[in-house]
Write a protein that holds these residues in place. Sequence first.
Motif, PDB file in Angstrom:
ATOM      1  N   UNK A   1       0.739  -1.053  -0.528  1.00  0.00           N
ATOM      2  CA  UNK A   1       0.214   0.125   0.103  1.00  0.00           C
ATOM      3  C   UNK A   1       0.587   1.298  -0.217  1.00  0.00           C
ATOM      4  N   UNK A   2       0.499   2.282  -0.493  1.00  0.00           N
ATOM      5  CA  UNK A   2       1.240   3.496  -1.049  1.00  0.00           C
ATOM      6  C   UNK A   2       1.036   3.977   0.594  1.00  0.00           C
ATOM      7  N   UNK A   3       1.886   4.789   1.133  1.00  0.00           N
ATOM      8  CA  UNK A   3       2.621   6.018   2.594  1.00  0.00           C
ATOM      9  C   UNK A   3       1.026   7.145   1.838  1.00  0.00           C
ATOM     10  N   UNK A   4       0.105   6.953   3.048  1.00  0.00           N
ATOM     11  CA  UNK A   4      -0.592   7.655   3.121  1.00  0.00           C
ATOM     12  C   UNK A   4       0.076   9.060   4.390  1.00  0.00           C
ATOM     13  N   UNK A   5      -0.307  10.405   3.592  1.00  0.00           N
ATOM     14  CA  UNK A   5       0.254  11.238   4.232  1.00  0.00           C
ATOM     15  C   UNK A   5       0.163  11.075   6.035  1.00  0.00           C
ATOM     16  N   UNK A   6       1.130  11.605   6.736  1.00  0.00           N
ATOM     17  CA  UNK A   6       1.184  11.745   8.385  1.00  0.00           C
ATOM     18  C   UNK A   6       2.375  12.628   8.660  1.00  0.00           C
ATOM     19  N   UNK A   7       2.023  13.109   9.872  1.00  0.00           N
ATOM     20  CA  UNK A   7       3.401  14.589  10.143  1.00  0.00           C
ATOM     21  C   UNK A   7       4.537  13.433  10.159  1.00  0.00           C
ATOM     22  N   UNK A   8       5.288  13.374  10.061  1.00  0.00           N
ATOM     23  CA  UNK A   8       6.418  13.558   9.991  1.00  0.00           C
ATOM     24  C   UNK A   8       6.965  13.611  11.762  1.00  0.00           C
ATOM     25  N   UNK A   9       6.830  12.670  12.272  1.00  0.00           N
ATOM     26  CA  UNK A   9       7.837  13.116  13.458  1.00  0.00           C
ATOM     27  C   UNK A   9       9.571  12.384  13.881  1.00  0.00           C
ATOM     28  N   UNK A  10      10.089  13.270  13.882  1.00  0.00           N
ATOM     29  CA  UNK A  10      11.452  13.424  13.683  1.00  0.00           C
ATOM     30  C   UNK A  10      12.341  12.246  12.933  1.00  0.00           C
ATOM     31  N   UNK A  11      11.497  12.787  11.581  1.00  0.00           N
ATOM     32  CA  UNK A  11      11.605  12.860  10.932  1.00  0.00           C
ATOM     33  C   UNK A  11      11.208  11.436   9.980  1.00  0.00           C
TER      34      UNK A  11
ATOM     35  N   UNK B   1      -0.984   7.300  11.239  1.00  0.00           N
ATOM     36  CA  UNK B   1      -0.867   8.412  11.302  1.00  0.00           C
ATOM     37  C   UNK B   1      -0.195   8.998  12.807  1.00  0.00           C
ATOM     38  N   UNK B   2       0.538  10.019  13.259  1.00  0.00           N
ATOM     39  CA  UNK B   2       1.253  10.393  14.463  1.00  0.00           C
ATOM     40  C   UNK B   2       0.102  11.109  15.795  1.00  0.00           C
ATOM     41  N   UNK B   3       0.600  11.390  16.281  1.00  0.00           N
ATOM     42  CA  UNK B   3      -0.371  12.246  17.022  1.00  0.00           C
ATOM     43  C   UNK B   3       0.605  13.954  16.547  1.00  0.00           C
TER      44      UNK B   3
ATOM     45  N   UNK C   1       2.522  15.236  19.473  1.00  0.00           N
ATOM     46  CA  UNK C   1       3.235  15.712  20.092  1.00  0.00           C
ATOM     47  C   UNK C   1       4.318  14.382  19.495  1.00  0.00           C
ATOM     48  N   UNK C   2       4.208  13.400  19.102  1.00  0.00           N
ATOM     49  CA  UNK C   2       4.941  12.857  18.463  1.00  0.00           C
ATOM     50  C   UNK C   2       4.699  11.485  19.767  1.00  0.00           C
ATOM     51  N   UNK C   3       4.021  11.345  20.965  1.00  0.00           N
ATOM     52  CA  UNK C   3       3.413  10.093  22.104  1.00  0.00           C
ATOM     53  C   UNK C   3       2.752   8.962  21.803  1.00  0.00           C
ATOM     54  N   UNK C   4       1.459   9.277  20.467  1.00  0.00           N
ATOM     55  CA  UNK C   4       0.770   7.932  20.059  1.00  0.00           C
ATOM     56  C   UNK C   4       1.040   7.967  18.408  1.00  0.00           C
ATOM     57  N   UNK C   5       0.475   6.803  18.116  1.00  0.00           N
ATOM     58  CA  UNK C   5       0.700   6.236  16.437  1.00  0.00           C
ATOM     59  C   UNK C   5      -0.432   5.983  16.676  1.00  0.00           C
ATOM     60  N   UNK C   6      -1.872   6.171  15.672  1.00  0.00           N
ATOM     61  CA  UNK C   6      -3.083   6.265  15.617  1.00  0.00           C
ATOM     62  C   UNK C   6      -3.310   5.355  14.295  1.00  0.00           C
ATOM     63  N   UNK C   7      -4.013   4.440  14.273  1.00  0.00           N
ATOM     64  CA  UNK C   7      -4.228   3.558  13.177  1.00  0.00           C
ATOM     65  C   UNK C   7      -5.542   3.169  12.843  1.00  0.00           C
ATOM     66  N   UNK C   8      -6.222   2.463  11.791  1.00  0.00           N
ATOM     67  CA  UNK C   8      -7.190   1.701  11.990  1.00  0.00           C
ATOM     68  C   UNK C   8      -7.187   0.032  11.530  1.00  0.00           C
ATOM     69  N   UNK C   9      -8.819   0.067  12.421  1.00  0.00           N
ATOM     70  CA  UNK C   9      -8.554  -2.035  12.075  1.00  0.00           C
ATOM     71  C   UNK C   9      -9.301  -2.712  11.137  1.00  0.00           C
ATOM     72  N   UNK C  10      -8.753  -3.121  10.636  1.00  0.00           N
ATOM     73  CA  UNK C  10      -9.391  -3.663   9.512  1.00  0.00           C
ATOM     74  C   UNK C  10     -11.122  -3.411   9.120  1.00  0.00           C
ATOM     75  N   UNK C  11     -11.824  -3.246   8.240  1.00  0.00           N
ATOM     76  CA  UNK C  11     -12.985  -3.191   8.060  1.00  0.00           C
ATOM     77  C   UNK C  11     -13.660  -3.780   7.325  1.00  0.00           C
ATOM     78  N   UNK C  12     -13.338  -5.078   6.923  1.00  0.00           N
ATOM     79  CA  UNK C  12     -14.323  -5.345   6.065  1.00  0.00           C
ATOM     80  C   UNK C  12     -15.194  -7.058   7.074  1.00  0.00           C
ATOM     81  N   UNK C  13     -14.539  -7.236   7.664  1.00  0.00           N
ATOM     82  CA  UNK C  13     -15.163  -8.179   8.833  1.00  0.00           C
ATOM     83  C   UNK C  13     -16.045  -7.492   9.388  1.00  0.00           C
ATOM     84  N   UNK C  14     -17.394  -8.166   9.900  1.00  0.00           N
ATOM     85  CA  UNK C  14     -18.728  -7.520  10.610  1.00  0.00           C
ATOM     86  C   UNK C  14     -17.293  -6.851  12.351  1.00  0.00           C
ATOM     87  N   UNK C  15     -19.094  -6.147  12.476  1.00  0.00           N
ATOM     88  CA  UNK C  15     -18.170  -4.561  13.679  1.00  0.00           C
ATOM     89  C   UNK C  15     -16.522  -4.612  13.327  1.00  0.00           C
ATOM     90  N   UNK C  16     -15.958  -4.801  12.131  1.00  0.00           N
ATOM     91  CA  UNK C  16     -14.689  -4.110  12.407  1.00  0.00           C
ATOM     92  C   UNK C  16     -14.445  -3.122  11.898  1.00  0.00           C
TER      93      UNK C  16
END
Length: 189
Positions: free
Chosen positions: A1-11, A51-53, A55-70
């Motif tokens: 998958x291609x990179x999706x824009x995210x604020x780089x943290x520490x490069x 994606x980065x928060x 402040x660089x303290x958290x990484x936010x992400x999404x889990x699979x949305x294909x399966x039921x209740x995903x």
Amino acid sequence: LPFRPSVPVAGTMLRCVSTEGGDAVLLRKRADGSGRPSEVLSRTRALDDGLWSRDGKLIIYRTDNVEAAGGDIPAIRTRGDTTPVPLATTPAQETSPTLSPDGRWLAYSSDASGRKEVYIRPFPNAADGIWQVSTEGGTEPQWSHDGREMFYRNADGQVMSDEVTGTRTVTVGKHGTLVNARGFWDHAT
């Protein structure tokens, strides 16, 4: 998958990939392309939208949305305890997480109402409130650079713009259509 824009943290940039064994892996790599990618997180369910928060303290992400209740949106800490922190984790399908430029608000799409709509929660304390932005369907939310507008695609394929303001709560103001994007590829799934 291609990179999706995210604020780089520490490069560094984030990328979600699937391995040959079918596991999903969230990788971090230097933004200048040097060095080897390192694994941040691995799951048996697919991962996307890392994606980065600000402040660089958290990484936010999404889990699979294909399966039921995903399709949940958690985060992990970049240091210490890496237990997932729930942000938008409901029986509904949540997708397309994005942070406001000041890092105080998390916008995303959810089908909690029966169809995809755009919602905003405080960040990182997502349980402190939820506000619906779109009213005619909404996917792929993106913040304006100043954080005063939310752009998204409605159910008819129109790219919309809604004014959003708030310090402790969110108020949705002026609403308008920017462009007809029917027929263009979307990242809503």
